[in-house]
Design an enzyme around this catalytic site. Structure first.
Site, PDB file in Angstrom:
ATOM      1  N   GLY A   1       0.791  -1.234   0.000  1.00  0.00           N
ATOM      2  CA  GLY A   1       0.000   0.000   0.000  1.00  0.00           C
ATOM      3  C   GLY A   1       0.819   1.277   0.000  1.00  0.00           C
TER       4      GLY A   1
ATOM      5  CB  ILE B   1      -7.862 -10.485 -13.884  1.00  0.00           C
ATOM      6  CG1 ILE B   1      -6.378 -10.671 -14.241  1.00  0.00           C
ATOM      7  CG2 ILE B   1      -8.666 -10.065 -15.116  1.00  0.00           C
ATOM      8  CD1 ILE B   1      -6.113 -11.796 -15.201  1.00  0.00           C
TER       9      ILE B   1
ATOM     10  CG  HIS C   1       0.795  -2.156 -15.625  1.00  0.00           C
ATOM     11  ND1 HIS C   1       0.794  -3.348 -14.934  1.00  0.00           N
ATOM     12  CD2 HIS C   1       1.518  -2.373 -16.753  1.00  0.00           C
ATOM     13  CE1 HIS C   1       1.485  -4.247 -15.625  1.00  0.00           C
ATOM     14  NE2 HIS C   1       1.931  -3.674 -16.737  1.00  0.00           N
TER      15      HIS C   1
ATOM     16  CG  MET D   1      -1.346  -8.176  -6.713  1.00  0.00           C
ATOM     17  SD  MET D   1      -0.651  -7.494  -8.238  1.00  0.00           S
ATOM     18  CE  MET D   1       0.724  -6.585  -7.576  1.00  0.00           C
TER      19      MET D   1
ATOM     20  CG  ASP E   1      -2.102  -4.288 -16.620  1.00  0.00           C
ATOM     21  OD1 ASP E   1      -1.324  -5.238 -16.411  1.00  0.00           O
ATOM     22  OD2 ASP E   1      -2.772  -3.742 -15.732  1.00  0.00           O
TER      23      ASP E   1
HETATM   24  C1  GRF Z   1       2.900  -1.301  -7.622  1.00  0.00           C
HETATM   25  O1  GRF Z   1       4.137  -1.476  -8.292  1.00  0.00           O
HETATM   26  C2  GRF Z   1       1.787  -1.343  -8.638  1.00  0.00           C
HETATM   27  O2  GRF Z   1       2.106  -0.752  -9.882  1.00  0.00           O
HETATM   28  C3  GRF Z   1       1.620  -2.828  -8.831  1.00  0.00           C
HETATM   29  O3  GRF Z   1       1.716  -3.349  -7.515  1.00  0.00           O
HETATM   30  C4  GRF Z   1       2.566  -2.499  -6.757  1.00  0.00           C
HETATM   31  C5  GRF Z   1       1.789  -2.074  -5.547  1.00  0.00           C
HETATM   32  O4  GRF Z   1       2.664  -1.582  -4.598  1.00  0.00           O
HETATM   33  N1  GRF Z   1       0.357  -3.129  -9.443  1.00  0.00           N
HETATM   34  P1  GRF Z   1       2.018  -0.989  -3.226  1.00  0.00           P
HETATM   35  O5  GRF Z   1       1.169  -2.096  -2.625  1.00  0.00           O
HETATM   36  O6  GRF Z   1       1.185   0.206  -3.614  1.00  0.00           O
HETATM   37  O7  GRF Z   1       3.214  -0.627  -2.402  1.00  0.00           O
END
Ligand code: GRF
Length: 207
Positions: free
Chosen positions: A11, A100, A120, A98, A160
């Site tokens: 996060g 879809i 992304h 994470m 994406d």
């Molecule tokens: C980020 O790199 C985002 O682009 C990818 O997952 C990661 C999330 O990181 N989808 P966080 O949980 O916001 O630190």
């Protein structure tokens, strides 16, 4: 504008949104009204709670156990959509979500004009799907590319594949490792996600 943020992990991007609503460019124009994770131990839930933001967890496993993989996933998705709609967001933000998002999730949101955006860590169409940073690094190692980047895009059923809102490139230097590249990308992610939300909410009337 009321933001519902979907997370699965640490996060750090959620944190950049929270900070921006408290004392950054989102102050006075957006608030995070709810954080939803598919994993109960996502550290992002802690970050939300610390900021006094309500959270909920929507795990997939119980659905699969109860209904089997196929039906379970469909029920999971329709319930997820109903949960999001019940929260009445102006905008849904996927920040490290994470799963879809299937048509079962997206169609009801679209019918209610609830926009959904995703962050992304790659350039449009370059490395869609998971492990985008590692795959870009590999391609650079093979001399195929010398730059990658991150983007915020509208979410459609193609993974994406939605229309980009904001894109920023980063160069991949010979001395870069996966870690240094990840750091470079995460730093620009935090920035473009907040900027993209600002562009959207300041453009719409219900700011
Ligand atoms: C980020 O790199 C985002 O682009 C990818 O997952 C990661 C999330 O990181 N989808 P966080 O949980 O916001 O630190």
């Amino acid at each position: 504008a009321s933001l519902v943020v979907l997370i699965s992990g640490s996060g750090s991007n959620l944190q950049s949104i929270i900070d921006a609503t408290q004392n950054g460019i989102l102050k006075g124009e957006a608030i995070v009204t709810h954080v939803l994770s598919n994993r109960k131990n996502a550290y992002g839930l802690e970050r939300a709670s610390k900021a006094g933001i309500p959270t909920s967890v929507h795990p997939l496993l119980p659905y699969k156990k109860e209904y089997g993989n196929e039906v379970g996933r469909k029920k999971y998705d329709t319930d997820l959509s109903e949960k999001i709609i019940a929260l009445k967001p102006s905008l849904v933000v996927c920040a490290g979500w994470m799963h879809i998002l299937s048509p079962e999730v997206l169609a009801p949101l679209e019918n209610r004009n609830i926009g959904i955006i995703n962050l992304h860590p790659a350039l449009p169409g370059a490395f869609n799907g998971i492990h985008a940073i590692e795959r870009a690094f590999e391609a650079a190692q093979q001399g195929k590319i010398t730059k990658t980047g991150a983007m915020v895009h509208w979410v459609i059923t193609e993974v994406d594949g939605g229309k980009p809102i904001l894109v920023q490139e980063v160069s991949i230097e010979p001395q870069d490792t996966v870690e240094t590249l990840e750091n470079k990308i995460h730093n620009i992610e935090h920035k473009i996600l907040v900027e993209a939300i600002h562009n959207i909410v300041s453009a719409t009337t219900d700011a």
